[in-house]
Design an enzyme around this catalytic site. Structure first.
Site, mmCIF file in Angstrom:
data_model
loop_
_atom_site.group_PDB
_atom_site.id
_atom_site.type_symbol
_atom_site.label_atom_id
_atom_site.label_comp_id
_atom_site.label_asym_id
_atom_site.label_seq_id
_atom_site.Cartn_x
_atom_site.Cartn_y
_atom_site.Cartn_z
ATOM 1 N N TRP A 60 0.847 -1.206 0.000
ATOM 2 C CA TRP A 60 0.000 0.000 0.000
ATOM 3 C C TRP A 60 0.881 1.255 0.000
ATOM 4 C CZ3 TRP A 60 -0.790 3.374 4.440
ATOM 5 C CH2 TRP A 60 -1.797 4.337 4.248
ATOM 6 N N SER A 126 2.410 -7.296 1.278
ATOM 7 C CA SER A 126 1.354 -6.551 1.960
ATOM 8 C C SER A 126 0.106 -6.433 1.074
ATOM 9 C CB SER A 126 1.896 -5.181 2.375
ATOM 10 O OG SER A 126 0.996 -4.500 3.222
ATOM 11 N N MET A 127 -0.291 -5.208 0.674
ATOM 12 C CA MET A 127 -1.481 -5.052 -0.164
ATOM 13 C C MET A 127 -1.391 -5.872 -1.438
ATOM 14 S SD MET A 127 -3.182 -1.640 -1.881
ATOM 15 C CE MET A 127 -4.611 -1.843 -2.972
ATOM 16 N N ASP A 250 5.236 -7.935 13.341
ATOM 17 C CA ASP A 250 4.563 -7.129 12.324
ATOM 18 C C ASP A 250 3.365 -6.446 12.969
ATOM 19 O OD1 ASP A 250 3.036 -6.163 10.161
ATOM 20 O OD2 ASP A 250 3.747 -7.766 8.842
ATOM 21 N N HIS A 279 7.017 -5.225 9.395
ATOM 22 C CA HIS A 279 6.224 -5.374 8.185
ATOM 23 C C HIS A 279 7.032 -5.142 6.906
ATOM 24 C CE1 HIS A 279 2.436 -5.741 6.067
ATOM 25 N NE2 HIS A 279 2.602 -4.578 5.463
#
Length: 299
Positions: A60, A126-127, A250, A279
């Site tokens: 993101w 992630s995203m 995370d 993360h």
């Protein structure tokens, strides 16, 4: 510095040092730096090297630049690396619409199809994980050989009756309100657990600038897409070898809620947990991640 860290650093450093020679040896035809989405949006695409393709999807508000070290290292190992900037991010067009999961997933499909990528190792941070998992559900796995999910936000972040241990909607709304009111302030408040204590200020500043370059309406629209994407059924149908890499510290996508649950849903998947890791694994644990990716891709 322990022995494993030294080996990881040596691996990444050796690959980077070999990159100029490898690049000189590669004779490849000119490739366009753009792909075109179904709605006409122009997507910027990095496409380097030759050999079996690796497609990188970013987090993101990140763009493809975060994968630079991995691209150079894998090029030196004989892989072709393709990394698009998500619409509204980096050097891609910034349309007012198209930040829903289906459109974002179709953008990934257009990159794959327009470059005729096959036998792809799909690497998503992630995203990017929701786009990758939804791609397999929406477009099938014919072109995909392997899947690597790095600190994924799958399978479902929102608390519902059948997902009681997830994030309550009021908490999600409060975070989005804070971002909408003062994005730089929100970033400052959440920066420390995102990186490692020894992450350089230069790297931190680079990421802050990258995130703030994304228009706020785009950032918020993408964040809502992440929060409400229910990919439990899609993950359970994945039929490709899958490696999931996650840090046990995370704060953005806590391991028990995301990586561990995703691993349980994907039959035969492998979960590698990095002790003490946050993360931003492609930045904070680049050598270890590269080592695990190479072992997985050659197994």
């Amino acid at each position: 510095m322990n022995r494993r860290t030294v080996l990881e650093a040596t691996l990444l450093g050796t690959a980077l040092a070999a990159a100029p020679a490898a690049a000189q040896a590669i004779q490849q035809p000119a490739r366009s730096s753009r792909a075109t989405a179904k709605d006409g949006t122009s997507l910027f695409v990095q496409d380097w090297g030759s050999g079996r393709p690796v497609l990188f999807l970013a987090a993101w508000t990140f763009n493809s630049s975060v994968w630079g070290s991995h691209i150079v290292a894998l090029n030196a190992r004989g892989y072709r690396c393709v990394a698009p900037d998500r619409r509204g991010h980096g050097r891609s067009d910034m349309p007012m619409t198209g930040y829903d999961l289906e459109t974002l997933t179709d953008d990934v499909a257009e990159v794959i199809e327009q470059r005729d990528l096959r036998d792809v190792t799909l690497v998503a941070h992630s995203m990017g994980s929701i786009e990758a998992v939804n791609y397999l559900a929406r477009h099938g796995s014919d072109r995909i050989a392997r899947l690597v999910l790095v600190a994924p936000t799958t399978p479902f972040l929102l608390q519902t009756e059948d997902n009681p241990d997830a994030v309550p909607k009021p908490m999600i709304d409060a975070q989005n309100d804070a971002i909408a009111q003062d994005f730089p302030k929100w970033m400052a408040a959440n920066e420390a657990p995102f990186f490692m204590p020894d992450t350089s200020e230069v790297t931190r500043a680079w990421i802050r600038e990258m995130m703030l370059s994304v228009p706020l309406p785009v950032a918020l629209a993408c964040r809502r897409t992440i929060s409400f994407a229910d990919l439990r059924a899609a993950a359970a149908r994945i039929d490709r070898p899958t490696l999931i890499v996650h840090g046990d510290r995370d704060a953005s996508a806590p391991l028990p809620l995301t990586g561990a649950r995703t691993a349980k849903l994907i039959s035969g998947s492998r979960l590698n947990v990095y002790e003490g890791a946050p993360h931003a694994l492609p930045l904070t644990h680049a050598g270890q991640l590269l080592s695990d990716m190479l072992a997985f891709m050659t197994s």
